[in-house]
Design a protein around this motif. Structure first.
Motif, PDB file in Angstrom:
ATOM      1  N   ASN A  85      31.269  47.595  31.734  1.00 16.01           N
ATOM      2  CA  ASN A  85      30.982  47.355  30.312  1.00 16.01           C
ATOM      3  C   ASN A  85      29.963  46.252  30.037  1.00 16.01           C
ATOM      4  O   ASN A  85      30.201  45.383  29.201  1.00 16.01           O
ATOM      5  N   THR A 104      41.860  41.774  31.128  1.00 15.77           N
ATOM      6  CA  THR A 104      41.062  42.889  31.645  1.00 15.77           C
ATOM      7  C   THR A 104      40.246  42.444  32.855  1.00 15.77           C
ATOM      8  O   THR A 104      40.119  43.177  33.836  1.00 15.77           O
ATOM      9  N   GLU A 136      34.981  39.875  27.190  1.00 20.44           N
ATOM     10  CA  GLU A 136      36.026  40.790  27.689  1.00 20.44           C
ATOM     11  C   GLU A 136      37.297  39.965  27.894  1.00 20.44           C
ATOM     12  O   GLU A 136      37.240  38.843  28.377  1.00 20.44           O
TER      13      GLU A 136
END
Length: 149
Positions: A122, A98, A94
Motif C-alpha cells: 500500500n 497492520t 498505516e
C-alpha cells in the motif's frame, strides 16, 4: 550591489532544503516521543533517536522518509517490533497493528533465507536483514514510503 542578487538567489535555492530539514526534524520528534526516545544527532539526511536498551533508531529523509531500527540482540525482542511499528505508523499512516506482522514476516524471511527481505504494501515497504554472526548489529529493519513513480 551585484552581491545582493547572488545572495538572494542562494537563499532562495536553499529554502526548499531548509523546509525539508524542518519536516524531517518534526517527524523525528514525533517518532521519538511515541517510542519513548530522545532526538539525537543529525548526520547528513539521518537523525538518531536515542533509546535505553539494545535497540537503535534513526530517521533518514531523502525523497521519502525512512525509519530504521537496529537490534544487537541475538533475536529482536517484541519491544523492537512494537517500537518500529509505532514509528512506522507515524511515518506511513498505516496502523501499527497492520505494520507489525509485516515487519515480523520480513524478519522471519530474512532469517530463513539468509538474505535481505523486502515487502511492499500500500505505498510503503518494509525490509529486514539479519546477521547472526555480528556482535553489534544482528538485525536491521526499515520501513519507508515508496516514492511516487
Amino acid at each position: 550591489m551585484p552581491r545582493l542578487p547572488i545572495l538572494l538567489a542562494a537563499c532562495l535555492a536553499l529554502a526548499p532544503l531548509a523546509a525539508h530539514a524542518d519536516e524531517c526534524d518534526d517527524l523525528t520528534r514525533q517518532i521519538a516521543g511515541a517510542i519513548g526516545g530522545k532526538v539525537g544527532k543529525r548526520s547528513g539526511p539521518s537523525i538518531d533517536i536515542r533509546l535505553p536498551g539494545p535497540n537503535r533508531f534513526d530517521v533518514t529523509c531523502r525523497a521519502e522518509p525512512i525509519v530504521q531500527a537496529i537490534s544487537a540482540e541475538p533475536q529482536p525482542s517484541a519491544t523492537f517490533f512494537r517500537e518500529l511499528s509505532t514509528a512506522s505508523e507515524i511515518l506511513t499512516g498505516e496502523s501499527a497493528s497492520t505494520v507489525e506482522p509485516i515487519i515480523a514476516k520480513a524478519y522471519r524471511t530474512a532469517v530463513s533465507d539468509g538474505r535481505k527481505s523486502f515487502i511492499q504494501q500500500n505505498g510503503w515497504s518494509a525490509s529486514c536483514y539479519a546477521d547472526p554472526t555480528s556482535s553489534t548489529m544482528r538485525t536491521l529493519c526499515s520501513v519507508g514510503r515508496i516514492p511516487p513513480g
